[in-house]
Scaffold this active site. Structure first.
Site, short mmCIF file in Angstrom:
data_model
loop_
_atom_site.label_atom_id
_atom_site.label_comp_id
_atom_site.label_asym_id
_atom_site.label_seq_id
_atom_site.Cartn_x
_atom_site.Cartn_y
_atom_site.Cartn_z
N CYS A 171 -3.15 -22.06 -40.26
CA CYS A 171 -4.51 -21.77 -39.82
C CYS A 171 -4.77 -22.43 -38.47
CB CYS A 171 -5.50 -22.27 -40.87
SG CYS A 171 -7.20 -22.33 -40.27
N CYS A 198 -7.52 -25.38 -38.83
CA CYS A 198 -7.33 -26.58 -39.63
C CYS A 198 -7.00 -27.78 -38.73
CB CYS A 198 -6.22 -26.36 -40.66
SG CYS A 198 -6.79 -25.64 -42.22
N HIS A 244 -10.18 -26.12 -45.40
CA HIS A 244 -9.93 -24.69 -45.20
C HIS A 244 -10.68 -23.84 -46.23
CE1 HIS A 244 -7.44 -21.37 -43.68
NE2 HIS A 244 -7.28 -20.99 -44.93
N ASN A 284 -19.95 -15.12 -39.13
CA ASN A 284 -19.41 -13.89 -39.69
C ASN A 284 -18.57 -14.31 -40.86
OD1 ASN A 284 -20.08 -11.55 -38.48
ND2 ASN A 284 -18.31 -11.49 -37.12
N SER A 326 -11.79 -13.11 -38.64
CA SER A 326 -10.34 -13.07 -38.50
C SER A 326 -9.67 -14.24 -39.22
CB SER A 326 -9.97 -13.10 -37.02
OG SER A 326 -10.58 -14.21 -36.39
N HIS A 377 -11.04 -19.81 -42.63
CA HIS A 377 -11.52 -21.18 -42.48
C HIS A 377 -13.01 -21.13 -42.08
CE1 HIS A 377 -10.39 -25.51 -41.58
NE2 HIS A 377 -11.68 -25.43 -41.33
N HIS A 381 -16.27 -21.21 -40.47
CA HIS A 381 -16.67 -21.56 -39.11
C HIS A 381 -17.78 -20.64 -38.62
CE1 HIS A 381 -13.92 -18.15 -38.49
NE2 HIS A 381 -14.45 -18.00 -37.28
N GLN A 436 -19.94 -19.37 -34.71
CA GLN A 436 -19.79 -19.33 -33.26
C GLN A 436 -21.13 -19.66 -32.60
OE1 GLN A 436 -17.26 -16.26 -31.61
NE2 GLN A 436 -17.02 -15.40 -33.65
ZN LIG Z 1 -8.02 -23.73 -41.90
#
Ligand SMILES: [Zn+2]
Ligand SMILES: [Zn+2]
Ligand SMILES: [Zn+2]
Length: 350
Positions: A52, A55, A115, A155, A163, A166, A168, A170
């Protein structure tokens, strides 16, 4: 229109935030479903994935290596859609071929080194750190002279085109107000001018009096399925106090934001007992130096799922060419979300 008409008769509803209509066809919600309804096996993600790029300690596609971060981690997107240093340039041919350069910054923020820990599975303490970092990032980005608007968005899920699993979000800063916030700004300003008070403050008052579409609330925030919801389980998150941006939240309100983000997303995951995909983002006042008393801080959740973890709503055909349409009413979506537990379905039973 009375409640039974809204429940049974095709009608359209007005979205005053963007001045658009949505068609509601409640009589179709009972039609038999011919497609397949499957339960998907819960995906078991590892807490660390050596492949990833988000990570801790791993290297990213751009060649940079992530630090061994232990809470949140923010970095400039290696393949950013916007760049800060672009020459100022514009062209306009008869109002038909119009273009202008647009400076911007695109950052990525990991919520946690883990993750596998999505928002509904983070603690309120961990989420309040996320809210703190959003606030710091907002302050940091608005100090850039050309930055006028900050968009924080997440998203979630492959269905939304995320995509990387993990967890996250933006954070984009750019020089000009993007389309949707620009339309909302116009509508809020016009409403304020006409009526002398804030569109969303007044809307929240009507929704709390009625109660039918409110999903959950705490002292500082209310989450509801808006009257004009377009996506089946769309949620509008409103601050109960009139404020313009995330930077206006006091410490207690930041904690309350963490609390309600968690509660909304737990309900979402519990709905189909599966990780619930969505795009969510905050809308807030631009930072162009002018006061924006018309702006009311809020967030939208736009989730695509309809009847199960595998059946999604498509915006195609009439919706793409004419007007969006929905079958289940916002009221019945709110009832379903309201009835759900606020303990995540994967939490071990006591
Ligand atoms: Zn990750
Ligand atoms: Zn307001
Ligand atoms: Zn909005």
């Amino acid at each position: 229109m009375n409640d039974s008409l809204l429940k049974e008769t095709p009608h359209r509803r007005f979205n005053p935030l963007i001045c658009e209509w949505v068609l509601v066809s409640p009589h179709r919600a009972t039609r038999p479903w011919q497609g397949q309804v499957e339960r998907i096996a819960p995906e078991k993600l590892p807490s660390y994935d050596p492949n990833c790029y988000l990570c801790p300690g791993n290297s990213r596609a751009g060649g940079m290596r992530n630090p061994a971060y232990t809470s949140t981690f923010v970095f400039d997107n290696d393949f950013a859609a916007l760049l800060p240093n672009v020459p100022e340039c514009a062209s306009d041919k008869d109002g038909l071929l119009v273009s202008q350069t647009e400076p911007g910054i695109c950052r990525v923020m990991c919520f946690s080194p883990r993750h596998d820990l999505t928002i509904p599975r983070l603690s309120v303490e961990e989420l309040s750190q996320v809210v703190d970092v959003w606030t710091q990032q907002y302050r940091d980005l608005i100090s850039i002279p050309w930055a006028r608007y900050i968009q924080i968005f997440e998203n979630r899920g492959a269905l939304m085109g995320a995509s990387n699993p993990h967890p996250h979000c933006q954070i984009w800063a750019n020089a000009r107000l993007p389309n949707l916030p620009a339309r909302e700004q116009m509508a809020q300003r016009e409403y304020q001018r006409k009526h002398g008070f804030c569109l969303l403050c007044h809307y929240l008052e009507l929704e709390t009096q009625d109660g039918n579409r409110v999903v959950c609330m705490n002292e500082a925030f209310a989450a509801l399925v808006p009257f004009w919801a377009l996506w089946p389980f769309e949620v509008l998150l409103l601050s109960r106090r009139h404020l313009g941006s995330i930077a206006d939240l006091n410490d207690a309100e930041k904690l309350q934001l963490a609390d309600i983000l968690r509660r909304i997303t737990i309900r979402y995951d519990n709905l189909f007992q599966a990780p619930f995909p969505y795009s969510m983002g905050f809308h807030q006042a631009p930072t162009n130096g002018d006061p924006h008393p018309e702006w009311h801080f809020h967030a939208h959740y736009f989730p695509p799922l309809l009847r199960s973890a595998t059946i999604q709503k498509f915006m195609v055909g009439y919706e793409m060419l004419a007007t969006p349409q929905r079958d289940i009413t916002p009221e019945s979506a709110a009832v379903r979300l309201k009835q759900l537990d606020e303990v995540h379905y994967t939490s071990p039973a006591d």
